[in-house]
Design a protein around this motif. Structure first.
Motif, PDB file in Angstrom:
ATOM      1  N   THR A   8      -0.414   3.264  -4.954  1.00  0.00           N
ATOM      2  CA  THR A   8       0.788   3.598  -3.954  1.00  0.00           C
ATOM      3  C   THR A   8       1.564   2.285  -3.751  1.00  0.00           C
ATOM      4  OG1 THR A   8      -0.456   3.555  -1.822  1.00  0.00           O
ATOM      5  CG2 THR A   8      -0.166   5.766  -3.126  1.00  0.00           C
ATOM      6  N   ARG A  10       5.322   1.572  -1.797  1.00  0.00           N
ATOM      7  CA  ARG A  10       6.456   2.096  -1.018  1.00  0.00           C
ATOM      8  C   ARG A  10       7.670   0.941  -1.044  1.00  0.00           C
ATOM      9  NH1 ARG A  10       9.468   2.624   3.991  1.00  0.00           N
ATOM     10  NH2 ARG A  10       8.149   1.212   4.901  1.00  0.00           N
ATOM     11  N   THR A  11       8.873   1.423  -1.718  1.00  0.00           N
ATOM     12  CA  THR A  11       9.810   0.546  -1.787  1.00  0.00           C
ATOM     13  C   THR A  11      11.033   1.360  -0.938  1.00  0.00           C
ATOM     14  OG1 THR A  11       9.144  -0.257  -3.930  1.00  0.00           O
ATOM     15  CG2 THR A  11      11.616  -0.756  -3.467  1.00  0.00           C
ATOM     16  N   LEU A  15       8.281   6.377  -1.954  1.00  0.00           N
ATOM     17  CA  LEU A  15       6.822   6.202  -2.204  1.00  0.00           C
ATOM     18  C   LEU A  15       6.445   6.550  -3.653  1.00  0.00           C
ATOM     19  CD1 LEU A  15       4.021   5.330  -0.864  1.00  0.00           C
ATOM     20  CD2 LEU A  15       3.932   7.900  -0.811  1.00  0.00           C
ATOM     21  N   HIS A  16       6.059   5.448  -4.428  1.00  0.00           N
ATOM     22  CA  HIS A  16       5.699   5.467  -5.830  1.00  0.00           C
ATOM     23  C   HIS A  16       4.026   5.898  -5.716  1.00  0.00           C
ATOM     24  CE1 HIS A  16       9.593   3.488  -6.256  1.00  0.00           C
ATOM     25  NE2 HIS A  16       9.786   4.163  -7.515  1.00  0.00           N
ATOM     26  N   ILE A  17       3.954   6.894  -6.361  1.00  0.00           N
ATOM     27  CA  ILE A  17       2.340   7.307  -6.513  1.00  0.00           C
ATOM     28  C   ILE A  17       2.036   7.085  -8.137  1.00  0.00           C
ATOM     29  CG2 ILE A  17       0.495   8.813  -6.235  1.00  0.00           C
ATOM     30  CD1 ILE A  17       1.925   9.840  -3.726  1.00  0.00           C
ATOM     31  N   ALA A  39      -2.412  10.401  -0.348  1.00  0.00           N
ATOM     32  CA  ALA A  39      -1.224   9.567  -0.527  1.00  0.00           C
ATOM     33  C   ALA A  39      -0.057  10.532  -0.250  1.00  0.00           C
ATOM     34  CB  ALA A  39      -1.140   9.118  -2.003  1.00  0.00           C
ATOM     35  N   ALA A  43       2.575  10.478   2.921  1.00  0.00           N
ATOM     36  CA  ALA A  43       3.756  10.046   2.616  1.00  0.00           C
ATOM     37  C   ALA A  43       4.820   9.805   3.515  1.00  0.00           C
ATOM     38  CB  ALA A  43       4.390  10.558   1.454  1.00  0.00           C
ATOM     39  N   THR A  46       4.542   7.135   6.318  1.00  0.00           N
ATOM     40  CA  THR A  46       4.977   5.688   5.857  1.00  0.00           C
ATOM     41  C   THR A  46       6.462   5.455   5.911  1.00  0.00           C
ATOM     42  OG1 THR A  46       5.312   6.385   3.504  1.00  0.00           O
ATOM     43  CG2 THR A  46       2.951   5.904   4.282  1.00  0.00           C
ATOM     44  N   ALA A  48       8.553   7.231   4.090  1.00  0.00           N
ATOM     45  CA  ALA A  48       9.068   7.603   2.719  1.00  0.00           C
ATOM     46  C   ALA A  48       9.903   8.819   2.709  1.00  0.00           C
ATOM     47  CB  ALA A  48       8.011   8.030   1.646  1.00  0.00           C
ATOM     48  N   ILE A  51       9.132  11.262  -3.122  1.00  0.00           N
ATOM     49  CA  ILE A  51       7.842  10.775  -3.604  1.00  0.00           C
ATOM     50  C   ILE A  51       7.870  10.679  -5.211  1.00  0.00           C
ATOM     51  CG2 ILE A  51       5.474  10.968  -4.027  1.00  0.00           C
ATOM     52  CD1 ILE A  51       5.213  12.573  -1.482  1.00  0.00           C
TER      53      ILE A  51
END
Length: 253
Positions: A8, A10-11, A15-17, A39, A43, A46, A48, A51
């Motif tokens: 994972t 996060r940008t 959230l990129h999983i 995750a 999400a 966090t 996000a 996703i």
């Protein structure tokens, strides 16, 4: 990177999983399913607002890792797999599947459970369950049928036919196909739009769409769970699994 295949990052609001086991074509074990559920469910905490789910290397996800799940209790495997699908559908933020390569078995369910599914031109979809003596799971009997209709879903599920990305787009299984080198940029743009959107309005819209199109998903998951637990204990599955692992055609009783 986590000890499992789930990575994972996060940008900003995204959230990129990533399912990160390219050497196994991103096949999943129970620990991976648990990590994936964690995750997704965590999400929003966090920060996000959307996703993005994808795979590393040349595959999206090729389903269960037979070498990892064969020794597990079937109930444990099915419950972990079903929690992930329920988590994607009920997530408070939009989920986008970037199908960068083959989506096979449970991988098809993962892709179809997302709110928006985009596929690379080289990707394909394959419900390969009956070829190893099993039935579709992960809600695929509901998710695929809701997207492309009963007739085509039955053909895919019973015959195990491969569906190209082009055909997947034409039948409505995916929102759009992109050239392989443009998939990531397109998904990032869509995710950015969603991440900047009104969170509550998007959440309620997603819930309304899911209620209208996937009202029988929970029942499908329970039917698949019961059927799969039965089938895992049969000689046909033992033959099918061994055939896959030894790379030979199965011979069913």
């Amino acid at each position: 990177m986590t000890p499992t295949a789930i990575r994972t990052v996060r940008t900003g609001r995204l959230l990129h999983i990533t399912i990160d086991r390219p050497g196994r074509m991103n096949a999943l074990g129970v620990d991976d399913l648990v990590a994936l559920d964690t995750a997704i469910s965590g999400a929003e905490a966090t920060g996000a607002r959307a996703i993005v789910l994808t795979g590393a290397g040349r595959a999206f996800c090729t389903g269960a890792d037979l070498t990892a799940v064969t020794g597990e209790e079937p109930e444990v495997v099915m419950d972990a797999a079903n929690r992930v699908i329920r988590g994607i559908v009920s997530a408070p933020v939009p989920v986008i599947a970037a199908v960068n390569g083959p989506a096979v078995g449970y991988g098809v369910a993962l892709a179809c459970a997302a709110d928006l599914t985009y596929a690379a031109e080289s990707a394909y979809f394959l419900l390969s369950f009956t070829s190893i003596g099993l039935m579709p799971d992960g809600g695929a009997t509901a998710l695929v049928a809701a997207a492309i209709g009963r007739a085509r879903a039955t053909e895919l599920a019973l015959l195990g036919q491969r569906l190209s990305a082009t055909d997947a787009a034409q039948t409505g299984l995916v929102a759009r196909i992109l050239p392989d080198d443009q998939l990531a940029a397109h998904v990032e743009a869509v995710a950015g739009t969603l991440g900047a959107g009104p969170r509550r309005a998007l959440e309620l819209t997603r819930r309304a769409l899911a209620a209208s199109t996937l009202g029988h998903l929970d029942h499908a998951l329970e039917r698949e769970r019961a059927g799969q637990i039965e089938l895992i204990g049969t000689p046909d599955f033992a033959e099918g699994a061994d055939a896959v692992l030894t790379k030979r055609p199965p011979t069913f009783a």
